[in-house]
Design an enzyme around this catalytic site. Structure first.
Site, short mmCIF file in Angstrom:
data_model
loop_
_atom_site.label_atom_id
_atom_site.label_comp_id
_atom_site.label_asym_id
_atom_site.label_seq_id
_atom_site.Cartn_x
_atom_site.Cartn_y
_atom_site.Cartn_z
N MET A 181 0.85 -1.19 0.00
CA MET A 181 0.00 0.00 0.00
C MET A 181 0.89 1.25 0.00
O MET A 181 0.43 2.34 0.34
CB MET A 181 -0.93 0.00 1.22
CG MET A 181 -1.89 -1.20 1.20
SD MET A 181 -3.41 -0.93 2.11
CE MET A 181 -2.78 -0.63 3.73
N GLN A 214 -10.48 -2.46 2.18
CA GLN A 214 -10.03 -3.19 3.39
C GLN A 214 -10.00 -2.31 4.63
O GLN A 214 -9.57 -2.76 5.69
CB GLN A 214 -8.67 -3.85 3.13
CG GLN A 214 -7.49 -2.91 3.03
CD GLN A 214 -6.23 -3.65 2.61
OE1 GLN A 214 -6.10 -4.09 1.48
NE2 GLN A 214 -5.28 -3.78 3.51
N LEU A 239 6.76 3.11 1.30
CA LEU A 239 7.64 1.94 1.40
C LEU A 239 8.77 2.15 2.41
O LEU A 239 9.36 3.22 2.49
CB LEU A 239 8.24 1.64 0.02
CG LEU A 239 7.22 1.38 -1.10
CD1 LEU A 239 7.93 1.08 -2.41
CD2 LEU A 239 6.26 0.25 -0.74
N GLY A 284 4.81 -10.14 3.81
CA GLY A 284 5.61 -10.06 5.02
C GLY A 284 4.95 -10.80 6.18
O GLY A 284 3.73 -10.77 6.34
N HIS A 288 9.29 -3.46 3.16
CA HIS A 288 8.87 -3.69 1.77
C HIS A 288 10.07 -4.01 0.88
O HIS A 288 9.99 -4.87 0.00
CB HIS A 288 8.19 -2.44 1.21
CG HIS A 288 6.93 -2.05 1.91
ND1 HIS A 288 6.82 -0.91 2.67
CD2 HIS A 288 5.70 -2.65 1.97
CE1 HIS A 288 5.60 -0.81 3.16
NE2 HIS A 288 4.90 -1.86 2.76
#
Ligand code: PAF
Length: 267
Positions: free
Chosen positions: A30, A62, A33, A148, A37
């Site tokens: 999203m 979400q 970063l 992650g 990431h």
């Protein structure tokens, strides 16, 4: 590095590459970063990807109505620079209108693993995650996608979606990246004041020195955090376990001020 804003163009490009035998990696993000990431892009490189597509999309579906969708940090220019430096070969930057056309009415709902933990506190969150991730898989045609471990429940839910909907790809999980202090890297750390950052350290320290769920909860509360949950679950089924042991994960969600932080430790 190619930049795509149009889903159909990326789909055509990646589809043609995959037909030619290129190994494609997708790193869904999203944006905003950070090193966490970047470690996902590194993991994609290590696994021999020929093309690494990073998607940057703050997915409205979400977020709950009282969550931080509007204030979620957006840093397109800096993100593009970081993607280029890390070795991404393409970035997908769609608008919400590109991803959700007027009248969008199809959603993907995982009905078991997504119901507790964060899913229990954030109704509709994993429906939004599954929907956007399924769309990204169809758009980017990855051989594998990298997620992650910090978002432990998300990983399990996405793996289940891949299994149950027969997506032809592997889910790769990269370890949590932490700041020197131990705080798990998160885009939401940008919200924290100095005082909240200090309070937040109780999460990683408490997980590292874990003795019991009650002890961990007390430690978090003593530090001034508002505990959302402290739970121990079976790492595969996410069923609650009384005591951690092999095959278990202890997960924490807690608020430092108004910022919700999550972290976990796999035993
Ligand atoms: O983990 C995230 O950043 C998001 O949930 C994801 C996977 C990019 C879907 O929007």
């Amino acid at each position: 590095m190619k930049i795509f804003r149009d889903a159909a163009k990326l789909q055509k490009w990646s589809g043609a590459l995959r037909r030619k035998g290129a190994r494609i990696a997708l790193v869904p993000t999203m944006g905003c970063l950070h090193e966490g990431h970047i470690s996902l892009i590194e993991a994609a490189k290590r696994r021999g990807a020929d093309e690494i597509i990073v998607s940057i999309f703050v997915n409205p579906v979400q977020f709950g109505p009282n969550e931080d969708y509007a204030k979620y940090p957006r840093e397109e220019k800096a993100d593009l620079k970081k993607c280029r430096a890390a070795g991404a070969t393409a970035v997908f930057l769609p608008t919400p209108e590109e991803m959700y056309m007027p009248g969008h009415s199809v959603y993907v709902d995982e009905e078991s693993l997504s119901k507790g933990l964060c899913g229990g506190r954030r109704p509709g969150h994993f429906r939004g995650v599954c929907t956007v991730v399924a769309k990204l898989f169809n758009i980017a045609h990855p051989d594998f996608a990298v997620f992650g471990q910090k978002d432990f429940q998300q990983v399990q839910v996405v793996k289940r979606m891949v299994r149950d909907l027969n997506f032809d790809l592997d889910v790769v999980v990269a370890p949590i990246v932490r700041e020197k202090s131990g705080l798990a890297k998160s885009s939401r750390n940008t919200y924290l004041s100095e005082k909240e950052r200090k309070m937040a350290l109780a999460i990683s320290e408490g997980l590292k020195e874990f003795r019991s769920l009650a002890g961990l909860r007390r430690r978090l509360e003593k530090a001034g955090l508002k505990v959302d949950y402290v739970e121990c679950v079976d790492s595969e089924t996410l069923a609650a376990r009384k005591r951690p042991g092999r095959g278990c994960t202890v997960l924490v969600a807690a608020y430092a001020g108004s910022t919700r932080l999550i972290d976990n430790r796999v035993f």
